[in-house]
Motif scaffolding. Sequence first.
Motif, PDB file in Angstrom:
ATOM      1  N   PRO A   1       0.832  -1.202   0.000  1.00 57.62           N
ATOM      2  CA  PRO A   1       0.000   0.000   0.000  1.00 57.62           C
ATOM      3  C   PRO A   1       0.869   1.255   0.000  1.00 57.62           C
ATOM      4  N   SER A   2       0.245   2.410  -0.164  1.00 59.93           N
ATOM      5  CA  SER A   2       0.985   3.668  -0.139  1.00 59.93           C
ATOM      6  C   SER A   2       1.450   3.984   1.282  1.00 59.93           C
ATOM      7  N   GLY A   3       2.768   4.127   1.448  1.00 58.63           N
ATOM      8  CA  GLY A   3       3.305   4.486   2.753  1.00 58.63           C
ATOM      9  C   GLY A   3       2.897   5.884   3.172  1.00 58.63           C
ATOM     10  N   HIS A   4       2.800   6.804   2.205  1.00 58.35           N
ATOM     11  CA  HIS A   4       2.375   8.165   2.526  1.00 58.35           C
ATOM     12  C   HIS A   4       0.945   8.174   3.063  1.00 58.35           C
ATOM     13  N   ALA A   5       0.051   7.420   2.403  1.00 60.71           N
ATOM     14  CA  ALA A   5      -1.335   7.360   2.859  1.00 60.71           C
ATOM     15  C   ALA A   5      -1.423   6.698   4.229  1.00 60.71           C
ATOM     16  N   LEU A   6      -0.672   5.621   4.406  1.00 62.47           N
ATOM     17  CA  LEU A   6      -0.662   4.904   5.681  1.00 62.47           C
ATOM     18  C   LEU A   6      -0.217   5.803   6.818  1.00 62.47           C
ATOM     19  N   MET A   7       0.904   6.496   6.631  1.00 64.69           N
ATOM     20  CA  MET A   7       1.440   7.308   7.709  1.00 64.69           C
ATOM     21  C   MET A   7       0.658   8.603   7.903  1.00 64.69           C
ATOM     22  N   ALA A   8       0.055   9.128   6.849  1.00 64.33           N
ATOM     23  CA  ALA A   8      -0.783  10.317   7.007  1.00 64.33           C
ATOM     24  C   ALA A   8      -1.982   9.993   7.894  1.00 64.33           C
ATOM     25  N   ALA A   9      -2.627   8.843   7.636  1.00 64.29           N
ATOM     26  CA  ALA A   9      -3.766   8.438   8.459  1.00 64.29           C
ATOM     27  C   ALA A   9      -3.329   8.159   9.894  1.00 64.29           C
TER      28      ALA A   9
END
Length: 206
Positions: free
Chosen positions: A115-123
């Motif tokens: 999955p997208s690490g940016h999306a994961l860490m933003a959430a």
Amino acid sequence: MPFLALCVLVSAQWSPLIAFDTAVAATLYERVHPDPALAHGLEIWTELFGTWSMRIVSLLTAGWLLLRRQFSTAVWAGAAVFLANLFGLVVKLSVDRARPEFADPIVEGVGPSFPSGHALMAATGMGILLFAALPLLRGAWRHVAWTAALGIALSTALSRPLLGVHYVTDIVAGLCLGVCTLAATMLLWTYLPRVARRWDRPAYRR
């Protein structure tokens, strides 16, 4: 569960999903690539609220909770960001999805796409910060905090397919994994033994 369903479909290379992702990626690339100003703005935004920024925000929030003597909550924050990173890495290596490819990429992505690490860490990062801040806010400020957290998480996630380094399902999976990690760790934190709750003290005595 959407995240597990996406893992199965992406791993199986389900053709309708792959066709959808490919078509959307091409459309977004054609919109952003001819506009250098838009691309540059997206690059700034995605780095400003990127994976390392959100990790730092999460750890600073945990440190702030420690200073307020909210020890069990600080442990929760640290555990949530650690597990989110661990789960993201395991899934990335397991699924091993290639990133979108373009003859003239807007930016270069590194590592597997799903999955997208940016999306994961933003959430994850914004969720931790929001959970820590909400008890201190009242009235309209709580709505402002929710709006800001959701806006930053979603816009950071969306910047990735706009820059051509992720498919749409990558960011959906990243957001879902972040929310699931927060929910699972928060549930465990809620059921901590009473003795662990005694570690927490108010920051100031009245």
